[in-house]
Each structure stands twice: as C-alpha cells, then as structure tokens.
Enzyme design. Structure first.
Site, PDB file in Angstrom:
ATOM      1  N   CYS A 303       0.845  -1.193   0.000  1.00 43.86           N
ATOM      2  CA  CYS A 303       0.000   0.000   0.000  1.00 43.86           C
ATOM      3  C   CYS A 303       0.883   1.246   0.000  1.00 43.86           C
ATOM      4  O   CYS A 303       1.892   1.295   0.712  1.00 43.86           O
ATOM      5  CB  CYS A 303      -0.905   0.001   1.228  1.00 43.86           C
ATOM      6  N   ARG A 405     -13.421   0.400  -4.417  1.00 40.85           N
ATOM      7  CA  ARG A 405     -12.850   0.476  -3.069  1.00 40.85           C
ATOM      8  C   ARG A 405     -12.127   1.798  -2.862  1.00 40.85           C
ATOM      9  O   ARG A 405     -12.102   2.358  -1.765  1.00 40.85           O
ATOM     10  CB  ARG A 405     -11.882  -0.692  -2.861  1.00 40.85           C
TER      11      ARG A 405
END
Length: 465
Positions: A303, A405
């Site tokens: 991430c 998302r």
C-alpha cells in the site's frame, strides 16, 4: 507508532503454553479459534484460502474483485466444504458420463477431492461411487463411469447415521466416504473419513459457525455508490455468508454509515466496516449498528496511500485510538496491514485488537489465487501479490471492486494507491497458520496471559530505543 516501535516485558508465569486459549471474536456474533484472518485481496483470499483458514481456526474474507455471482459461488464452496463432517450437497456425476468429462469438470471447478457419487439420470438414485482408485486403474477416458465405478457402495441413512456410527462403519469397511441416502435411494449427504476423524479427535481447531459449517466473510461495497451492492449482498446472504465486510480504503464516510444501517435493517447478518484509523469514524459506524470495526489505513506492505494522499496512521496508534471506542461497546476490532511476525500480532492484540488480518503472509501459499511462477534462471518459485489499489487490480475491466474500493471510476485517470510484487512460494497455508499461532501463544506465555482478554491486562509496554 508502529508495532516495531514497542516491545513487551516478560513476567513470572504459573502455567504452560498449551493451556493458553487463542479464542476471540471477529464480530459481535462470529467467533474465531485463532486470531488470524486472511485479507480480502484478489491474490490472497478465495474459497481455497478461506477453507484452509477455517480448517485451522481462523477465517478468510473473500475479495470483491469478482462478479456478485462468482463471489457468492466462492462463499458457497466454503460453506459446503464441511458441515461437522457432513456434506449436505455432495458433487454427483451421472452414470452415463465419461471419465474424460469428469476429469475436465474437476480441473475447471478446481475440486480438491477425488471421489464422486454416481447417480441415475432419471430419478437420481445412487448406483455407485467413482473413486480415485477407480480413476487410477481406468484404461480409457472414453468409457462411461458406470463401467469402472465401484458398485453397491456402503451407505448410511440420512438423519439416522451419527458421526460415531459413520466412523465405525467406514473403519469396518475400510472406506473413505460414506454416502447418506433417503428411503428412496437418492443422495442426501456424504460423510468423509478425514472430516469425521477430525471431529472425533478434535485434533485441529476447525472454525465452525452456529450452522455447523465453516465460517467465512465476504467483502462488499457501498450502497448507492457501487452499482451492484444490493445484488451482491442478497446473493451472499442467500449463500449463508457469516459476515459482510464493507471494504473501503476509507470507511469513515456517511455512505458507509448508511450501508451499515441498510444491511442491519434488512438482513440477519453481522457487518464489519473498514478501514478506519481514528475515533470519530469508529463511533459513527458503531452507532449505525456495526458488529465490528476494521482498523488500518496505509500500513500494508503493498500500500502506498500515505505517499499518494498524505493520510493514514501507524497501525499500533490507530488500534489504540479506535479500541478506546470499541471496548466500551464490547465490539471486536481487527488490525489490518503490515503484520508479518507473530510478535507484531501479539502487540496489536495487547493494545486492543481482537484479531489480525494478514495479506502478504498468506499470498505465497498454495491456497492463494494465481499460479506458481518459476524463475528460469534461479529456479525459485514465486506467486504474484498486489495491493487492491495497484493499477493491475484497478484495471480489471470485468470487475470493478478495486476501483470502487478507492472511489476511482475513470479508467483513464486511475491513481495507484498500491503496487504489485512477487513473494516466495511457501507451500500450504497450514504451515503459516501454525507458525503464527505458535508464536502468538509463546508471546502470550512469556507475558503471563492465558487468553486474549488477559493479554490486554497483563501487557506492559515500553518504547524501543
């Protein structure tokens, strides 16, 4: 503050590690036997991983980068993988099918078993069992199953054959499967020797729900934002999913609150929204009826949201902040992102988490989606691992889960919030689960905690210098 920034003091202990309980909760009504959950990522959790996690006491979250129907099928595979050893809807084949067609179906559906019940095409009466041994000694793939199957199989009566009776009959007849039939001879269920032995010996901590099946969660989007949310939720609930995980990079939104309220108003299923990292979002979601909270924004190994957006909070700090709210409501909290070592998990559990969500740790296992890649030069075996905010995940034109998302719908202007990499292939997930659970138990022992609630009381932190 990250887990690496702190450590825990050891204490005098009056019990042994095997006496420690790792039991915890994923949500208000869903329990875990070990505090381990595989992440809702398309290179980590589909049915095979969720089954493996449940088999060893944890749980998997089926990712949503799938069509609603495909995701529901994955949940159905988990729920029908084992019901206290009883498979209520065993896979059957017709007696006039060819061996070749069964081989093809087994490969397409990725069935991990070798025995099939054989039935008549007209009324479905059981006529035999096509076993792995029958397949092994079959001389031609073109023959029909009835020519090579085992006839007159040993059976039990559905509703009248207990687990103990099934085990005794299979041991006496030296068979690995016991079909259960109705008074008309139609198939109503199936006991397998492996599952029956597991039940009777209780040698592994299978995570069964109140319905007697493996527990599984599934990721969903937001009502009114993601076009298929209503259909997806209905299909998942119809397949008896145990928990719906509202899967957003930032769940501290009015849309997430409304989604929680909508689901709790209509469906009798637990809802765990995520992810968040601070108190106000946690409070709003709990007031809406959330049955758990997922914490972790930006700490994942694939991430890069913090670099892209400048937002996020170190996981240990986020867990501490949010746990101040969840503990008052007696609602579980999950720590999600960057948890590799069992010691990291011990720390977040001590801070206030109820379980840990791991992605990279399980991405290299046999059960994760995707093929094993072999390096031609080194011979090393690897598997693909990618963040759900990576360009590869978001550019999937067939499935919009990743783009939704991260609230990105314009294919021409995608902003990557994650990246792709390769991780070493490590074999079955069972090894990873045992390693993590063993390390957690050892850490709790040295702290003097006999279960997770006492871990929070006994934990004595100090900052690493």
């Amino acid at each position: 503050m990250k887990p690496d920034d702190i450590t825990l003091n050891t204490k005098f202990v009056e019990f042994v590690p095997k006496q420690i309980s790792l039991a915890t909760r994923f949500s208000r009504n869903v329990t875990l036997k070990v505090p381990l959950v595989s992440a809702a990522m398309d290179t980590v959790t589909e049915a095979r991983m969720a089954i493996a996690m449940a088999r060893w006491g944890g749980m998997g979250i089926i990712h949503r980068n799938l069509t609603p129907h495909k995701q529901a099928e994955e949940v159905d595979r988990v729920k029908n993988a084992c019901k206290f050893g009883l498979i209520e809807q065993p896979i059957c084949v017709f007696e006039d099918e060819t061996v070749e067609s069964i081989d093809r179906r087994r490969e397409e559906k990725q069935y991990h078993f070798h025995s099939f019940l054989v039935i008549e095409r007209l009324i479905g009466r059981l006529v035999g069992v096509f076993t792995g041994q029958d397949r092994r000694f079959c001389k031609s793939l073109a023959v029909q199953v009835r020519e090579v199957m085992t006839r007159n199989p040993v059976t039990g009566i559905f509703g009248d054959t207990t687990v103990v009776q099934a085990f005794e009959k299979m041991r006496e007849k030296k068979i690995k499967v016991l079909p259960l039939i109705s008074t008309l001879g139609t198939v109503r269920g199936l006991w397998t020797l492996a599952d029956v032995e597991r039940m009777l010996a209780q040698s592994v901590p299978d995570n069964f729900g109140s319905d007697g099946r493996y527990q599984v969660a599934a990721a969903i989007g937001l009502l009114g934002v993601d076009k298929d949310t209503e259909e997806r939720v209905a299909l998942l609930v119809d397949k008896h999913v145990d928990v719906l995980k509202i899967d957003m990079a930032h769940a501290g939104t009015a849309a997430a609150v409304e989604t929680v309220k909508w689901i709790k108003c209509i469906y009798p299923v637990d809802v765990v929204p995520g992810n968040v990292s601070e108190e106000s979002a946690t409070r709003h979601l709990l007031e809406a009826g959330a049955d758990g909270i997922m914490v972790g924004q930006s700490p994942g190994s694939v991430c890069k949201s913090k670099q892209v957006k400048g937002t996020g909070l170190a996981l240990a700090t986020a867990v501490y902040k949010c746990a101040q709210i969840t503990e008052k409501c007696d609602v579980p909290l999950g720590a999600d992102g960057g948890l590799w070592h069992p010691g990291d998990i011990v720390k977040v559990l001590a801070i206030g988490a109820s379980f840990a969500v791991c992605g990279r740790r399980f991405a290299g296992t046999e059960e994760s989606p995707g093929d094993v890649i072999e390096d031609e030069e080194t011979g090393l075996r690897k598997k693909l691992y990618r963040g759900m905010g990576s360009l590869g995940a978001m550019r999937d034109r067939m499935n919009m889960g990743s783009r939704e998302r991260y609230l990105q719908n314009d294919m021409e202007e995608l902003v990557a919030e994650g990246f792709e990499t390769e991780v070493p292939y490590v074999g079955p997930a069972e090894k990873i689960t045992k390693t993590l659970a063993g390390g957690i138990r050892k850490g709790m022992f040295e702290i003097g905690a006999y279960d997770i609630p006492s871990l929070r009381i006994e934990a004595d932190f100090y900052e690493e210098q």
